[in-house]
Design a protein around this motif. Structure first.
Motif, PDB file in Angstrom:
ATOM      1  N   PHE A  73      -8.523   3.649 -10.837  1.00 47.72           N
ATOM      2  CA  PHE A  73      -8.336   2.534 -11.757  1.00 47.72           C
ATOM      3  C   PHE A  73      -8.268   1.259 -10.926  1.00 47.72           C
ATOM      4  O   PHE A  73      -7.715   1.253  -9.832  1.00 47.72           O
ATOM      5  CB  PHE A  73      -7.013   2.664 -12.529  1.00 47.72           C
ATOM      6  N   PHE A  74      -8.812   0.173 -11.465  1.00 56.69           N
ATOM      7  CA  PHE A  74      -8.716  -1.099 -10.733  1.00 56.69           C
ATOM      8  C   PHE A  74      -8.544  -2.261 -11.690  1.00 56.69           C
ATOM      9  O   PHE A  74      -8.996  -2.230 -12.828  1.00 56.69           O
ATOM     10  CB  PHE A  74      -9.932  -1.320  -9.832  1.00 56.69           C
ATOM     11  N   VAL A  75      -7.852  -3.285 -11.214  1.00 51.30           N
ATOM     12  CA  VAL A  75      -7.651  -4.536 -11.940  1.00 51.30           C
ATOM     13  C   VAL A  75      -7.715  -5.663 -10.914  1.00 51.30           C
ATOM     14  O   VAL A  75      -7.094  -5.573  -9.856  1.00 51.30           O
ATOM     15  CB  VAL A  75      -6.273  -4.570 -12.650  1.00 51.30           C
ATOM     16  N   ASN A  76      -8.475  -6.707 -11.235  1.00 48.77           N
ATOM     17  CA  ASN A  76      -8.556  -7.902 -10.397  1.00 48.77           C
ATOM     18  C   ASN A  76      -8.397  -9.121 -11.297  1.00 48.77           C
ATOM     19  O   ASN A  76      -8.955  -9.161 -12.391  1.00 48.77           O
ATOM     20  CB  ASN A  76      -9.914  -8.017  -9.689  1.00 48.77           C
TER      21      ASN A  76
ATOM     22  N   HIS B 107       0.862  -1.170   0.000  1.00 52.27           N
ATOM     23  CA  HIS B 107       0.000   0.000   0.000  1.00 52.27           C
ATOM     24  C   HIS B 107       0.903   1.226   0.000  1.00 52.27           C
ATOM     25  O   HIS B 107       1.743   1.370   0.874  1.00 52.27           O
ATOM     26  CB  HIS B 107      -0.905  -0.028   1.230  1.00 52.27           C
ATOM     27  N   PHE B 108       0.738   2.103  -0.990  1.00 53.37           N
ATOM     28  CA  PHE B 108       1.587   3.275  -1.119  1.00 53.37           C
ATOM     29  C   PHE B 108       0.751   4.545  -1.141  1.00 53.37           C
ATOM     30  O   PHE B 108      -0.368   4.551  -1.653  1.00 53.37           O
ATOM     31  CB  PHE B 108       2.424   3.192  -2.401  1.00 53.37           C
ATOM     32  N   VAL B 109       1.313   5.613  -0.608  1.00 59.76           N
ATOM     33  CA  VAL B 109       0.662   6.919  -0.597  1.00 59.76           C
ATOM     34  C   VAL B 109       1.511   7.870  -1.430  1.00 59.76           C
ATOM     35  O   VAL B 109       2.735   7.926  -1.280  1.00 59.76           O
ATOM     36  CB  VAL B 109       0.517   7.441   0.847  1.00 59.76           C
ATOM     37  N   ASN B 110       0.863   8.596  -2.340  1.00 59.56           N
ATOM     38  CA  ASN B 110       1.522   9.593  -3.191  1.00 59.56           C
ATOM     39  C   ASN B 110       2.689   9.030  -3.991  1.00 59.56           C
ATOM     40  O   ASN B 110       3.744   9.655  -4.100  1.00 59.56           O
ATOM     41  CB  ASN B 110       1.993  10.790  -2.357  1.00 59.56           C
ATOM     42  N   ALA B 111       2.528   7.863  -4.563  1.00 61.09           N
ATOM     43  CA  ALA B 111       3.564   7.292  -5.426  1.00 61.09           C
ATOM     44  C   ALA B 111       3.587   8.067  -6.744  1.00 61.09           C
ATOM     45  O   ALA B 111       2.539   8.457  -7.255  1.00 61.09           O
ATOM     46  CB  ALA B 111       3.276   5.823  -5.691  1.00 61.09           C
TER      47      ALA B 111
ATOM     48  N   GLY C 256       3.127   9.139 -10.319  1.00 64.18           N
ATOM     49  CA  GLY C 256       2.303   8.657 -11.421  1.00 64.18           C
ATOM     50  C   GLY C 256       1.125   7.794 -11.021  1.00 64.18           C
ATOM     51  O   GLY C 256       0.177   7.657 -11.763  1.00 64.18           O
ATOM     52  N   LEU C 257       1.171   7.174  -9.862  1.00 64.57           N
ATOM     53  CA  LEU C 257       0.089   6.278  -9.435  1.00 64.57           C
ATOM     54  C   LEU C 257      -0.748   6.855  -8.298  1.00 64.57           C
ATOM     55  O   LEU C 257      -1.826   6.349  -8.011  1.00 64.57           O
ATOM     56  CB  LEU C 257       0.656   4.920  -8.992  1.00 64.57           C
ATOM     57  N   GLY C 258      -0.249   7.869  -7.624  1.00 66.89           N
ATOM     58  CA  GLY C 258      -0.972   8.433  -6.480  1.00 66.89           C
ATOM     59  C   GLY C 258      -1.035   7.425  -5.355  1.00 66.89           C
ATOM     60  O   GLY C 258      -0.068   6.723  -5.060  1.00 66.89           O
ATOM     61  N   ASN C 259      -2.186   7.323  -4.741  1.00 68.74           N
ATOM     62  CA  ASN C 259      -2.401   6.325  -3.691  1.00 68.74           C
ATOM     63  C   ASN C 259      -2.781   5.011  -4.370  1.00 68.74           C
ATOM     64  O   ASN C 259      -3.702   4.966  -5.174  1.00 68.74           O
ATOM     65  CB  ASN C 259      -3.513   6.763  -2.752  1.00 68.74           C
TER      66      ASN C 259
ATOM     67  N   SER D  46      -5.610   2.011  -7.977  1.00 65.77           N
ATOM     68  CA  SER D  46      -4.819   3.236  -7.954  1.00 65.77           C
ATOM     69  C   SER D  46      -5.708   4.468  -8.065  1.00 65.77           C
ATOM     70  O   SER D  46      -6.691   4.456  -8.814  1.00 65.77           O
ATOM     71  CB  SER D  46      -3.825   3.236  -9.125  1.00 65.77           C
ATOM     72  N   ASN D  47      -5.360   5.506  -7.321  1.00 62.43           N
ATOM     73  CA  ASN D  47      -6.019   6.812  -7.408  1.00 62.43           C
ATOM     74  C   ASN D  47      -4.986   7.839  -7.876  1.00 62.43           C
ATOM     75  O   ASN D  47      -4.422   8.570  -7.065  1.00 62.43           O
ATOM     76  CB  ASN D  47      -6.571   7.245  -6.045  1.00 62.43           C
ATOM     77  N   PRO D  48      -4.729   7.929  -9.196  1.00 61.51           N
ATOM     78  CA  PRO D  48      -3.710   8.868  -9.661  1.00 61.51           C
ATOM     79  C   PRO D  48      -4.147  10.328  -9.501  1.00 61.51           C
ATOM     80  O   PRO D  48      -3.312  11.216  -9.421  1.00 61.51           O
ATOM     81  CB  PRO D  48      -3.531   8.510 -11.132  1.00 61.51           C
ATOM     82  N   ARG D  49      -5.444  10.555  -9.461  1.00 58.51           N
ATOM     83  CA  ARG D  49      -6.009  11.877  -9.205  1.00 58.51           C
ATOM     84  C   ARG D  49      -7.017  11.745  -8.081  1.00 58.51           C
ATOM     85  O   ARG D  49      -7.516  10.665  -7.799  1.00 58.51           O
ATOM     86  CB  ARG D  49      -6.722  12.424 -10.442  1.00 58.51           C
TER      87      ARG D  49
END
Length: 189
Positions: A62-65, A1-5, A7-10, A54-57
């Motif tokens: 965006f989601f993938v499963n 789990h990443f915050v403010n990555a 290009g990818l955001g959270n 991912s929440n780039p904005r």
């Protein structure tokens, strides 16, 4: 789990592996001709689940499963339970009228599923007013079930993919809120 990555955001991502055994199941069925059968089985499921979100904005997600799974009846018997018939063909079980369908795939369980999509929250005056969603769902082929024998079969139905569109609108009343949702499934067919 990443915050403010960059290009990818959270975003969050993960992979899980599982292995499940279900033993001594009693599976009572009624055939297409109206005959009630007592059946039993042992099933094994194992597979992998993977996800990415991912929440780039601020308002966009965006989601993938993905899930890959293998499942089969290590034992499936009609004409009685496993306790009555035994788990494999034997003279006593056959004399009782038991029929064995061991090592067949579990019906209606796809080997793979894939979902991917995007949604965006449109806001006005700091409140979300609508959330359009666009997503794809893909399901691999699945083995069928026979309503004649009350047992799994090796025949399968083909894989399919659907393109879907959805709109979610939160409606607020003084202290209550309701979410209205419109789904358009299989948009292009």
């Amino acid at each position: 789990h990443f915050v403010n990555a960059p290009g990818l955001g959270n975003f969050i991502a993960g992979v899980d592996y599982y292995h499940l055994n279900y033993n001594n199941q009693e599976i009572d069925v009624e055939t297409a001709s109206g005959v009630e059968l007592t059946s039993g089985g042992n099933t094994t499921y194992h597979g992998v689940d993977a996800f990415f979100n991912s929440n780039p904005r601020n308002n966009m997600t965006f989601f993938v499963n993905f899930a890959g799974e293998a499942s089969n009846y290590s034992t499936y018997v009609t004409g009685g339970t496993i306790a009555e018939c035994g788990s494999s063909s034997n003279a006593a079980g056959l004399a009782l009228g038991c029929q064995y369908y061991n090592n067949l795939p579990v019906s209606y369980t796809p080997n793979a599923t894939f979902n991917a999509g995007v949604y965006y929250g449109i806001q006005r005056h700091g409140h979300e007013i609508i959330e359009p969603r666009f997503f794809l769902q893909s399901i691999s082929s699945q083995h069928l079930w026979s309503n004649l024998t009350g047992a799994p079969v090796t025949q399968s139905m083909p894989a399919y993919t659907t393109t879907n569109l959805s709109f979610l609108a939160p409606v607020r009343f003084e202290k209550q809120s309701v979410h209205l949702q419109l789904n358009i499934m299989n948009l292009v067919n």
